[in-house]
Design a protein around this motif. Sequence first.
Motif, PDB file in Angstrom:
ATOM      1  N   VAL A  50      40.464  37.870  32.447  1.00  0.00           N
ATOM      2  CA  VAL A  50      39.597  38.228  31.324  1.00  0.00           C
ATOM      3  C   VAL A  50      39.092  36.956  30.660  1.00  0.00           C
ATOM      4  O   VAL A  50      39.864  36.047  30.347  1.00  0.00           O
ATOM      5  N   GLN A  55      33.971  38.545  27.390  1.00  0.00           N
ATOM      6  CA  GLN A  55      34.503  39.901  27.370  1.00  0.00           C
ATOM      7  C   GLN A  55      35.234  40.267  26.084  1.00  0.00           C
ATOM      8  O   GLN A  55      35.105  41.389  25.594  1.00  0.00           O
ATOM      9  N   GLU A 134      37.784  49.044  26.658  1.00  0.00           N
ATOM     10  CA  GLU A 134      37.870  47.898  25.746  1.00  0.00           C
ATOM     11  C   GLU A 134      39.323  47.624  25.365  1.00  0.00           C
ATOM     12  O   GLU A 134      39.739  46.454  25.251  1.00  0.00           O
ATOM     13  N   THR A 137      40.883  45.835  28.197  1.00  0.00           N
ATOM     14  CA  THR A 137      40.443  44.441  28.247  1.00  0.00           C
ATOM     15  C   THR A 137      41.217  43.583  27.264  1.00  0.00           C
ATOM     16  O   THR A 137      41.690  42.490  27.602  1.00  0.00           O
TER      17      THR A 137
END
Length: 223
Positions: A50, A55, A134, A137
């Motif tokens: 990530v 991101q 999300e 992430t």
Amino acid sequence: MLVVSRLAARTRLGWSTLLLGLLVGVLPAQDPMSDAGSHEGVAPAAADRVDYFRQVRPILTQHCYGCHGPDAEQRATELRFDLRESVFGDLGGGEHAVVPGDVAASHLVLRITSDDPEERMPPSDAKDPLTPEEITTLRRWVEEGASWSDHWAFQPIAAPAPPEGQEGAINPIDAFVRRRLAREGLTPADPADREALIRRVSFDLTGLPPTPEEIDAFLADAR
């Protein structure tokens, strides 16, 4: 003519491979030297990690900055997700919003995954809640060590090291292009002959084809 000759000679393979990469759409959008949007030279195994700036930061900006951002009038607490020292700093009592590599100790993860509506963030009445993707992430970001990077404009300029194992690269940029083409299962075109090179450079610089005299002079120049 000397400029044309040197440009053609020095970009013999670089232009052809770079052009191929642009035509097939496999070159990165931000930086031709970058595969992951961060820094070239990173091992391929790190490509799936990530990336904070691409991101994580957009998620924090969209969902968290309203109460934990730079606007002092809207900020609900002292915790700020736009500042590194606040994100990783002590919130009091030894607690931290983010502890790199430790999901269980990171209140950011605990709050965004909580089933308690009083604890969950963003609040249950938020107009723009986090999506499952999300949340995943952000969790992965913490698990992977919560790397942090400032905006590219504030980072020092550094020359990336060309990737190894790219035989046939004449110009350093060719090594980057060849590695990306290999990942896409593509191979670069064969080098163009010298007549094609002088024609390309002439069109690029003047918009006109080379004269017979210019072609002869270029072909006679072994450099």
